[in-house]
Design an enzyme around this catalytic site. Sequence first.
Site, PDB file in Angstrom:
ATOM      1  N   SER A 142       0.865  -1.188   0.000  1.00  0.00           N
ATOM      2  CA  SER A 142       0.000   0.000   0.000  1.00  0.00           C
ATOM      3  C   SER A 142       0.893   1.227   0.000  1.00  0.00           C
ATOM      4  O   SER A 142       2.074   1.138   0.382  1.00  0.00           O
ATOM      5  CB  SER A 142      -0.860  -0.008   1.269  1.00  0.00           C
ATOM      6  OG  SER A 142      -1.523   1.233   1.442  1.00  0.00           O
ATOM      7  N   TYR A 155      -2.332  -1.436  10.349  1.00  0.00           N
ATOM      8  CA  TYR A 155      -2.258  -1.545   8.888  1.00  0.00           C
ATOM      9  C   TYR A 155      -0.919  -1.000   8.379  1.00  0.00           C
ATOM     10  O   TYR A 155      -0.239  -1.638   7.572  1.00  0.00           O
ATOM     11  CB  TYR A 155      -3.431  -0.763   8.284  1.00  0.00           C
ATOM     12  CG  TYR A 155      -3.628  -0.910   6.802  1.00  0.00           C
ATOM     13  CD1 TYR A 155      -4.385  -1.957   6.277  1.00  0.00           C
ATOM     14  CD2 TYR A 155      -3.082   0.013   5.916  1.00  0.00           C
ATOM     15  CE1 TYR A 155      -4.585  -2.079   4.906  1.00  0.00           C
ATOM     16  CE2 TYR A 155      -3.278  -0.103   4.550  1.00  0.00           C
ATOM     17  CZ  TYR A 155      -4.034  -1.147   4.050  1.00  0.00           C
ATOM     18  OH  TYR A 155      -4.233  -1.259   2.687  1.00  0.00           O
TER      19      TYR A 155
HETATM   20  P1  NAD Z   1     -11.565  -6.128  -0.212  1.00  0.00           P
HETATM   21  O1  NAD Z   1     -12.163  -6.022   1.153  1.00  0.00           O
HETATM   22  O2  NAD Z   1     -12.363  -5.768  -1.403  1.00  0.00           O
HETATM   23  O3  NAD Z   1     -11.001  -7.602  -0.434  1.00  0.00           O
HETATM   24  C1  NAD Z   1     -10.290  -8.290   0.558  1.00  0.00           C
HETATM   25  C2  NAD Z   1     -10.204  -9.754   0.189  1.00  0.00           C
HETATM   26  O4  NAD Z   1      -9.475 -10.431   1.209  1.00  0.00           O
HETATM   27  C3  NAD Z   1     -11.582 -10.440   0.112  1.00  0.00           C
HETATM   28  O5  NAD Z   1     -11.558 -11.388  -0.929  1.00  0.00           O
HETATM   29  C4  NAD Z   1     -11.683 -11.127   1.467  1.00  0.00           C
HETATM   30  O6  NAD Z   1     -12.554 -12.253   1.464  1.00  0.00           O
HETATM   31  C5  NAD Z   1     -10.248 -11.544   1.657  1.00  0.00           C
HETATM   32  N1  NAD Z   1      -9.906 -11.831   3.052  1.00  0.00           N
HETATM   33  C6  NAD Z   1     -10.067 -11.058   4.148  1.00  0.00           C
HETATM   34  N2  NAD Z   1      -9.622 -11.716   5.237  1.00  0.00           N
HETATM   35  C7  NAD Z   1      -9.184 -12.928   4.808  1.00  0.00           C
HETATM   36  C8  NAD Z   1      -8.614 -14.048   5.455  1.00  0.00           C
HETATM   37  N3  NAD Z   1      -8.411 -14.061   6.779  1.00  0.00           N
HETATM   38  N4  NAD Z   1      -8.284 -15.103   4.704  1.00  0.00           N
HETATM   39  C9  NAD Z   1      -8.498 -15.123   3.370  1.00  0.00           C
HETATM   40  N5  NAD Z   1      -9.029 -14.081   2.697  1.00  0.00           N
HETATM   41  C10 NAD Z   1      -9.357 -13.000   3.416  1.00  0.00           C
HETATM   42  O7  NAD Z   1     -10.235  -5.238  -0.107  1.00  0.00           O
HETATM   43  P2  NAD Z   1      -9.261  -4.634  -1.242  1.00  0.00           P
HETATM   44  O8  NAD Z   1      -9.367  -3.177  -1.149  1.00  0.00           O
HETATM   45  O9  NAD Z   1      -9.431  -5.324  -2.541  1.00  0.00           O
HETATM   46  O10 NAD Z   1      -7.850  -5.022  -0.598  1.00  0.00           O
HETATM   47  C11 NAD Z   1      -6.994  -5.998  -1.149  1.00  0.00           C
HETATM   48  C12 NAD Z   1      -5.570  -5.674  -0.737  1.00  0.00           C
HETATM   49  O11 NAD Z   1      -5.191  -4.411  -1.290  1.00  0.00           O
HETATM   50  C13 NAD Z   1      -5.371  -5.556   0.780  1.00  0.00           C
HETATM   51  O12 NAD Z   1      -4.141  -6.136   1.146  1.00  0.00           O
HETATM   52  C14 NAD Z   1      -5.345  -4.059   1.001  1.00  0.00           C
HETATM   53  O13 NAD Z   1      -4.623  -3.713   2.146  1.00  0.00           O
HETATM   54  C15 NAD Z   1      -4.650  -3.607  -0.269  1.00  0.00           C
HETATM   55  N6  NAD Z   1      -4.845  -2.192  -0.574  1.00  0.00           N
HETATM   56  C16 NAD Z   1      -6.098  -1.696  -0.841  1.00  0.00           C
HETATM   57  C17 NAD Z   1      -6.235  -0.352  -1.151  1.00  0.00           C
HETATM   58  C18 NAD Z   1      -7.574   0.264  -1.503  1.00  0.00           C
HETATM   59  O14 NAD Z   1      -7.642   1.500  -1.640  1.00  0.00           O
HETATM   60  N7  NAD Z   1      -8.639  -0.520  -1.656  1.00  0.00           N
HETATM   61  C19 NAD Z   1      -5.121   0.481  -1.179  1.00  0.00           C
HETATM   62  C20 NAD Z   1      -3.879  -0.056  -0.880  1.00  0.00           C
HETATM   63  C21 NAD Z   1      -3.755  -1.393  -0.593  1.00  0.00           C
END
Ligand code: NAD
Length: 260
Positions: A142, A155
């Site tokens: 991130s 985080y």
């Molecule tokens: P999201 O909530 O849409 O998806 C998260 C996914 O992780 C889902 O499929 C969920 O079922 C799965 N998950 C959660 N806990 C779990 C567990 N214990 N075991 C297995 N699967 C699990 O979130 P997102 O925004 O797509 O985030 C995905 C990644 O991207 C994360 O690591 C997040 O930190 C990172 N990220 C997101 C953003 C953003 O702006 N959305 C920015 C930077 C980084």
Amino acid sequence: MSLAGKVALVTGSTSGIGLGIARALAGQGASILLNGFGDAAVIAALQAEIAATGVGVGYCGADIGKAADCAAMVAQAEREFGRLDILVNNAGVQFVSSVENFPMEQWERVISINLNGAFYASKAAIPGMKARGWGRIVNIASAHGLVASADKSAYVAAKHGLLGLTKVTAIELANAGITCNAICPGWVLTPLVEAQLNARAEREGISVDEAKRRFLAEKQPMARFTTPEQIGAAAVFLCSEGAATITGIPLSVDGGWVAQ
Ligand code: NAD
């Protein structure tokens, strides 16, 4: 860019960024093992959608915060598809609170899913990649792996730690045909961010659209969200032969967030 014949495991790929990455890798011909939580019918529909592009698709409901689940998930990929070439450590969760008020169990949860899980899955996947002399590990960190924001201690700590793990993995495997890199997204409109937008709209008595505008204005020079498809394109690039000597880097896809 073809990934035909490769097998990819994307953790947390039932939603958001992970799903965007799974679709992008499948679009280049890689077979996919999906992972993540969600409604069984929705997950079955996602499997069918990706399988319709002509690649193999499986699903594993492993809890990424548990070491034994991660080892079994990698073993499932190797059993069902005969190999695991690409590991994308994407599963992640958020919790927002000041350090002094941060609940202990939320600290443990965020660290175990966002950081420990990437270690567990990498540890399990590396021996097979080494034996075949080719592998790609992509850690979804991130902008919060590089800079901090208030109220996101677990985080930010997990994502900074994930960049450390990325560098060590890259160095250890530098001559094994395996690269390890991180992607550092800025704001991507997914359920993880929608929860924060809704909470802010309610707290400040503003519309969700106004909350979106404020979120972007505070952190990103670009007043737009990155899409899961764009993160998928970055992951495809890191898996390509063109990126064979790129290792140990944080690739920012963040609308200028950390350039400031
Ligand atoms: P999201 O909530 O849409 O998806 C998260 C996914 O992780 C889902 O499929 C969920 O079922 C799965 N998950 C959660 N806990 C779990 C567990 N214990 N075991 C297995 N699967 C699990 O979130 P997102 O925004 O797509 O985030 C995905 C990644 O991207 C994360 O690591 C997040 O930190 C990172 N990220 C997101 C953003 C953003 O702006 N959305 C920015 C930077 C980084």
